[in-house]
Design a protein around this motif. Structure first.
Motif, PDB file in Angstrom:
ATOM      1  N   PRO A  46     133.046  50.814 -49.228  1.00  0.00           N
ATOM      2  CA  PRO A  46     131.822  50.136 -48.564  1.00  0.00           C
ATOM      3  C   PRO A  46     131.710  49.506 -47.321  1.00  0.00           C
ATOM      4  CG  PRO A  46     131.964  48.827 -50.120  1.00  0.00           C
ATOM      5  CD  PRO A  46     133.282  49.367 -49.896  1.00  0.00           C
ATOM      6  N   GLY A  47     132.286  50.395 -46.000  1.00  0.00           N
ATOM      7  CA  GLY A  47     132.577  49.690 -44.843  1.00  0.00           C
ATOM      8  C   GLY A  47     132.990  50.138 -43.458  1.00  0.00           C
ATOM      9  N   LEU A  48     133.433  50.499 -42.437  1.00  0.00           N
ATOM     10  CA  LEU A  48     133.144  50.450 -40.955  1.00  0.00           C
ATOM     11  C   LEU A  48     134.526  50.968 -40.404  1.00  0.00           C
ATOM     12  CD1 LEU A  48     131.132  48.593 -39.327  1.00  0.00           C
ATOM     13  CD2 LEU A  48     130.214  50.812 -40.089  1.00  0.00           C
ATOM     14  N   LEU A  49     135.065  52.473 -41.242  1.00  0.00           N
ATOM     15  CA  LEU A  49     136.298  52.565 -40.241  1.00  0.00           C
ATOM     16  C   LEU A  49     136.797  53.584 -40.314  1.00  0.00           C
ATOM     17  CD1 LEU A  49     137.286  54.858 -42.475  1.00  0.00           C
ATOM     18  CD2 LEU A  49     137.069  53.280 -44.289  1.00  0.00           C
ATOM     19  N   GLU A  50     138.020  53.731 -39.090  1.00  0.00           N
ATOM     20  CA  GLU A  50     138.152  55.037 -38.569  1.00  0.00           C
ATOM     21  C   GLU A  50     139.380  55.803 -39.376  1.00  0.00           C
ATOM     22  OE1 GLU A  50     140.133  53.904 -35.044  1.00  0.00           O
ATOM     23  OE2 GLU A  50     138.653  52.145 -35.363  1.00  0.00           O
ATOM     24  N   PRO A  51     138.543  56.871 -39.607  1.00  0.00           N
ATOM     25  CA  PRO A  51     139.659  57.702 -40.936  1.00  0.00           C
ATOM     26  C   PRO A  51     140.200  58.587 -40.300  1.00  0.00           C
ATOM     27  CG  PRO A  51     137.122  58.793 -41.224  1.00  0.00           C
ATOM     28  CD  PRO A  51     137.228  57.770 -39.448  1.00  0.00           C
TER      29      PRO A  51
END
Length: 380
Positions: free
Chosen positions: A151-156
């Motif tokens: 559950p977080g902001l990431l760059e796939p």
């Protein structure tokens, strides 16, 4: 991320053949029991080309045959379907209230599932616990690909975790650490993907075909939004059968849409965010009909923004808050939606997740399976 299968590769003959192989495998996944002749017609390939690729998939064990009942004279047809026991994708979920492991076959069926306690303070500790829970289930199977959701902001594409505020994690090479954990299980060379948990859930609802009513136009399901209502409020967006990440990979952060400028404080530093009104923690503070009505009003307000902005075929509600209140929350939200939504949007567009608490985990497995298929021809 892999090139969509609708787009032919730019390489030579060998890569083109691998692309056809990926398309054929995906078609067999989507239509169990399909014949070689139907595959050729559906994909615009010659019967001999299909026969050659299918022979390769049979030899690898990814596909199996079963005879169809005879229809008149001539040779009986043979149905093709993906193998369902040995060739699996590995899915790991890290969340605030639990972690989980699943092994899924190419049909999207779960072959093993393990639920674990909430994530420990450090990422390395969480991955070690997931490793330990996974190891007993790997005997006699081939892991095709693996996925991890948080559950977080990431760059796939790079797998870098920018921020997971509810886990107190920030600036972590998530994909790199995930690959290291897989290597510890002897899974060094498999495709691996990391994704935000709400995005994974949204993709799973589409890819596993769990949203459509019988006879419904499937195109309506290729544009959907999943709202995860838990410790925080997250959103996942699927547009045209793909997760939409946005220009900076932060699409779907609907929990921080301000609903009331002078409202309660939010962890992000602003006031009156959707998350401040709709968290599961807030429900537990005062579970009552009055609190339910207030949260339904705020959720309808948020849905009005989501529907007007993205025009999805479905908005799917999931997460701990929905599990606790869903049977009462859904009709309360639908009854209030017309105050905030455009006339073209209907209450029936808002539904509860049929996957319940497993939406992110199963969606992560679905992402890993498609990642395996879509990257197989690029690695030729």
């Amino acid at each position: 991320m892999p090139r969509p299968l609708e787009t032919p590769p730019l390489g030579g003959t060998r890569q083109l053949r691998r692309w056809h192989r990926a398309r054929i495998l995906q078609a067999i996944r989507k239509e169990p029991g399909v014949s070689r002749l139907r595959l050729a017609r559906k994909l615009g390939l010659s019967p001999s080309a299909v026969t050659e690729v299918v022979a390769e998939l049979l030899a690898e064990g990814l596909v199996r045959e079963r005879p169809l009942p005879p229809r008149g004279q001539g040779r009986p047809s043979v149905a093709l379907e993906v193998e369902g026991k040995r060739h699996l994708a590995l899915a790991w979920e890290i969340d605030v209230d639990r972690m989980a492991v699943a092994l899924m076959n190419l049909r999207g069926e779960v072959r093993a599932r393990v639920a674990l306690p909430p994530a420990p303070p450090r990422l390395e500790e969480a991955l070690a616990q997931l490793q330990e829970a996974t190891a007993p289930h790997l005997k006699g199977v081939r892991v095709l690909a693996a996925g991890l959701s948080v559950p977080g902001l990431l760059e796939p594409s790079s797998g870098h975790l920018t921020l997971a505020p509810n886990l107190d994690w920030a600036d972590l090479p998530l994909l790199e650490r995930f690959r290291e954990a897989l290597a510890g299980l002897g899974l060094e060379r498999i495709p691996a993907v990391v994704e935000n948990e709400a995005n994974a859930a949204a993709y799973g609802l589409y890819a596993l075909g769990r949203l459509g009513a019988e006879g419904e136009d499937p195109l309506a399901l290729e544009h959907c939004v999943y709202l995860s209502l838990g410790v925080g409020v997250g959103g996942g967006v699927v547009v045209g059968r793909k997760v939409y990440h946005g220009a900076r990979f932060h699409a779907g952060e609907v929990g921080h849409i301000p609903l009331e400028p002078e409202g309660p404080p939010c962890r992000c530093g602003k006031r009156g965010c959707a998350e401040a009104f709709l968290s599961y923690r807030r429900w537990l503070e005062a579970p009552s009909e009055a609190r339910l009505a207030e949260m339904a009003e705020r959720l309808a307000q948020l849905l009005g923004v989501v529907l007007a902005t993205l025009d999805p075929g479905r908005v799917v509600l999931g997460g701990p808050l929905v599990e606790a209140t869903g049977e009462a929350l859904l009709p309360a939200v639908r009854a209030r939606l017309s105050r905030y939504a455009l006339a073209v949007h209907t209450p029936e567009q808002v539904v509860l997740s049929p996957l319940g608490r497993e939406a992110a985990l199963l969606g992560t497995g679905a992402l890993a399976l498609d990642f395996f298929v879509e990257t197989s021809y690029e690695e030729a």
